[in-house]
Design an enzyme around this catalytic site. Structure first.
Site, mmCIF file in Angstrom:
data_model
loop_
_atom_site.group_PDB
_atom_site.id
_atom_site.type_symbol
_atom_site.label_atom_id
_atom_site.label_comp_id
_atom_site.label_asym_id
_atom_site.label_seq_id
_atom_site.Cartn_x
_atom_site.Cartn_y
_atom_site.Cartn_z
ATOM 1 C CG ASP A 150 -4.672 6.832 1.720
ATOM 2 O OD1 ASP A 150 -3.521 7.636 1.903
ATOM 3 O OD2 ASP A 150 -4.363 5.565 1.457
ATOM 4 C CG HIS B 122 -1.743 1.241 1.314
ATOM 5 N ND1 HIS B 122 -2.998 1.286 1.209
ATOM 6 C CD2 HIS B 122 -1.254 2.533 1.870
ATOM 7 C CE1 HIS B 122 -3.512 2.719 1.383
ATOM 8 N NE2 HIS B 122 -2.375 3.221 1.895
ATOM 9 C CD GLU B 123 3.006 4.925 2.507
ATOM 10 O OE1 GLU B 123 3.528 6.056 1.921
ATOM 11 O OE2 GLU B 123 1.981 4.566 2.803
ATOM 12 C CG HIS C 50 0.537 6.365 -0.788
ATOM 13 N ND1 HIS C 50 -0.504 7.171 -1.467
ATOM 14 C CD2 HIS C 50 -0.136 5.608 0.209
ATOM 15 C CE1 HIS C 50 -1.630 6.709 -0.984
ATOM 16 N NE2 HIS C 50 -1.376 5.830 0.321
#
Length: 287
Positions: A137, A43-44, A47
């Protein structure tokens, strides 16, 4: 070093995630720990890769049990489209992760129980991240929306207040649905502390936005916004009316009803370079 590989050196594990790891080790939930860490990491990384693609300056990336926090040095002055893509780049990872897990189940690589566990963790992390609470988010998306319609300073305040209201509903939901779920209470406590810090640092955050606007890379503004003010109004008050992604022209009405136009850079220069932090627009005009 490749800028994408260099991202790995900026990743740090938040103490809150270490706490979850400790609980998993004590309770012998090693499989759950591995799934949690893998989902949060990917997930990170979503980003981070998106931010690196746009050449954002990334200070560090914190991994949390429900996502991550990328500390950047852009301060709200990057194009709206870039900010939106970087924010969404985390949640979209959960979609292809779910597709891969389903494929592995279909070919018999993982069991039905494994698929069910992965789906539960993946969905939970995605949904928590989409809550409209800063710094999740969903909260960042709310901030983007507010900055589109309001000055940066006002948008930041509205984001914190909106997030606080959303957090109250989140806590009520925990009480009504899962009052004994310890991890949800830890998440709620983390969000409350984060919002308190964000509100406390409001002035500092706005100053970073204005400093980047003055000293940083000049953006290509697509819209000109006119700000009307009297000559008695302070420069610092006018700066609070600046929007992200827009060039400002300040129309000052003097006592004799004559109008004087000032460019935003004149105000920024007077405030930061000449240290006229308490000066009025009239003093700037007559100087």
């Amino acid at each position: 070093m490749n800028k994408y590989i260099a991202l790995l050196t900026k990743i740090h594990v938040h103490p809150l995630l270490w706490m979850f790891c400790g609980i998993a080790v004590i309770t012998a939930h090693f499989q759950q720990l591995f799934l949690l860490f893998m989902i949060v990491f990917i997930h990170e990384l979503g980003h981070a890769v998106a931010a690196a693609f746009f050449s954002w300056r990334i200070r560090q990336i914190l991994l949390l049990p429900f996502g991550g926090m990328a500390e950047v040095e852009e301060y709200g002055n990057r194009p709206f489209r870039e900010d939106l893509i970087v924010t969404l780049a985390g949640p979209v990872q959960h979609l292809w992760l779910m597709a891969v897990a389903f494929f592995l189940w279909k070919i018999g690589f993982i069991t039905s129980e494994g698929l069910e566990m992965f789906t539960r963790y993946n969905t939970a992390i995605l949904l928590i991240n989409l809550l409209p609470i800063w710094p999740l988010d969903g909260g960042r998306l709310a901030f983007l929306l507010f900055t589109y319609y309001f000055p940066f300073s006002e948008a930041h305040q509205k984001t914190v207040l909106f997030s606080a209201a959303a957090l109250v509903f989140f806590v009520i939901g925990i009480l009504l649905i899962e009052p004994k779920q310890l991890d949800l209470w830890i998440v709620a406590a983390f969000l409350m502390i984060s919002l308190q810090q964000e509100w406390k640092h409001h002035r500092y955050i706005v100053m970073r936005f204005l400093l980047e606007r003055y000293y940083g890379k000049r953006s290509d503004y697509t819209k000109l916004r006119t700000i009307a003010a009297s000559e008695e109004e302070r420069i610092s008050n006018v700066l609070q009316k600046f929007y992200r992604g827009q060039k400002h022209s300040v129309i000052v009405t003097r006592a004799n009803r004559e109008r004087v136009t000032l460019d935003e850079n004149e105000l920024l220069h007077a405030f930061f370079a000449e240290k006229q932090t308490d000066a009025s627009l009239g003093q700037l005009i007559y100087a």
